[in-house]
Design a protein around this motif. Sequence first.
Motif, PDB file in Angstrom:
ATOM      1  N   MET A   1       0.851  -1.195   0.000  1.00  0.00           N
ATOM      2  CA  MET A   1       0.000   0.000   0.000  1.00  0.00           C
ATOM      3  C   MET A   1       0.878   1.233   0.000  1.00  0.00           C
ATOM      4  O   MET A   1       1.778   1.383   0.827  1.00  0.00           O
ATOM      5  CB  MET A   1      -0.906   0.003   1.228  1.00  0.00           C
ATOM      6  N   THR A   2       0.657   2.097  -0.955  1.00  0.00           N
ATOM      7  CA  THR A   2       1.406   3.345  -1.021  1.00  0.00           C
ATOM      8  C   THR A   2       0.467   4.516  -0.770  1.00  0.00           C
ATOM      9  O   THR A   2      -0.748   4.366  -0.779  1.00  0.00           O
ATOM     10  CB  THR A   2       2.079   3.501  -2.393  1.00  0.00           C
ATOM     11  N   GLY A   3       1.053   5.689  -0.581  1.00  0.00           N
ATOM     12  CA  GLY A   3       0.239   6.859  -0.315  1.00  0.00           C
ATOM     13  C   GLY A   3      -0.220   6.883   1.120  1.00  0.00           C
ATOM     14  O   GLY A   3       0.128   6.030   1.939  1.00  0.00           O
ATOM     15  N   PRO A   4      -1.046   7.862   1.479  1.00  0.00           N
ATOM     16  CA  PRO A   4      -1.494   8.000   2.868  1.00  0.00           C
ATOM     17  C   PRO A   4      -2.445   6.887   3.268  1.00  0.00           C
ATOM     18  O   PRO A   4      -3.122   6.284   2.427  1.00  0.00           O
ATOM     19  CB  PRO A   4      -2.203   9.360   2.867  1.00  0.00           C
ATOM     20  N   THR A   5      -2.494   6.609   4.549  1.00  0.00           N
ATOM     21  CA  THR A   5      -3.425   5.598   5.071  1.00  0.00           C
ATOM     22  C   THR A   5      -4.865   6.036   4.840  1.00  0.00           C
ATOM     23  O   THR A   5      -5.722   5.240   4.446  1.00  0.00           O
ATOM     24  CB  THR A   5      -3.175   5.381   6.572  1.00  0.00           C
ATOM     25  N   TYR A   6      -5.150   7.302   5.073  1.00  0.00           N
ATOM     26  CA  TYR A   6      -6.494   7.857   4.899  1.00  0.00           C
ATOM     27  C   TYR A   6      -6.443   8.934   3.823  1.00  0.00           C
ATOM     28  O   TYR A   6      -5.845   9.996   4.021  1.00  0.00           O
ATOM     29  CB  TYR A   6      -7.009   8.444   6.213  1.00  0.00           C
ATOM     30  N   SER A   7      -7.056   8.651   2.690  1.00  0.00           N
ATOM     31  CA  SER A   7      -7.057   9.613   1.587  1.00  0.00           C
ATOM     32  C   SER A   7      -7.799  10.892   1.988  1.00  0.00           C
ATOM     33  O   SER A   7      -8.798  10.840   2.712  1.00  0.00           O
ATOM     34  CB  SER A   7      -7.728   8.998   0.356  1.00  0.00           C
ATOM     35  N   ASN A   8      -7.279  12.005   1.527  1.00  0.00           N
ATOM     36  CA  ASN A   8      -7.903  13.314   1.751  1.00  0.00           C
ATOM     37  C   ASN A   8      -8.049  13.672   3.237  1.00  0.00           C
ATOM     38  O   ASN A   8      -8.968  14.406   3.620  1.00  0.00           O
ATOM     39  CB  ASN A   8      -9.284  13.381   1.072  1.00  0.00           C
ATOM     40  N   ALA A   9      -7.166  13.124   4.057  1.00  0.00           N
ATOM     41  CA  ALA A   9      -7.181  13.486   5.477  1.00  0.00           C
ATOM     42  C   ALA A   9      -6.669  14.914   5.650  1.00  0.00           C
ATOM     43  O   ALA A   9      -5.825  15.373   4.873  1.00  0.00           O
ATOM     44  CB  ALA A   9      -6.288  12.522   6.262  1.00  0.00           C
TER      45      ALA A   9
END
Length: 254
Positions: A1-9
Amino acid sequence: MTGPTYSNAPDSLITHWEKRRAPLGFSKGENLAGLDTDLAALTTKNLADPPNPLPDNASRHRAKEHELRRELAGQSELVLLHGMTVSHLRKRSFPAHTPDLFYKIWVDHCDYLLGTLNTRWLISAAITFGEYGKTESEKSLGRELGMLFSMMKLYEFERLHSGKTPDDAFGLRRVEAELPLGMSPFSLASGGLDINLLAPLWQRATDERVMGALACALLDRLNSDQGGIFRRINAMRTKKQARIAARTKDERKE
């Protein structure tokens, strides 16, 4: 999994959180018990058997009460009222007297609640003190206890997927990997992070006039439980220290 854990946080998180905070609205003629309610009398009245299914047009307040009556069947009306005050105070808005009613229940019937409520409801009460305590010290202690037990719940839930039970400590073999966020490793033999977390909470709890007994009861339960991260860390520490002591003894013999 890449990017933030919670999108648009944090916006996505706050939006989700706010959806769960919709008020428990009332139908005509419904309300939460008032501050003049005879709380002592409620301790002597047991809840009836779980009620029949609710009508489709039942208010959110009545639906929550129905849910709690089923969950708390056999306990007292005071336990139900406490549960309802906590449930209302989790929402964005509630009857104006709700914080005072919650506080009055604890001032007048602390010993009763500590002897009756399960740990889940005691934690919920501590979290509620974190928002609606009468002093900043109460609010601070409630928030910290809420964070402690909430993070513990998340961790303990995830750990169950390892196949180990809550009372089964890991062995001393360690995977050589960095901790998240570049945090420095914990020293099992000499580290005091667990103690540094618990000792200040316990010390402050003993100084609190109203919620202190609740906080101490939760920490006592945590300390007495045969499972959990603190119990396992202590077991691993004891084993590690024993190994070090045995190694030191052998070295002295040489």
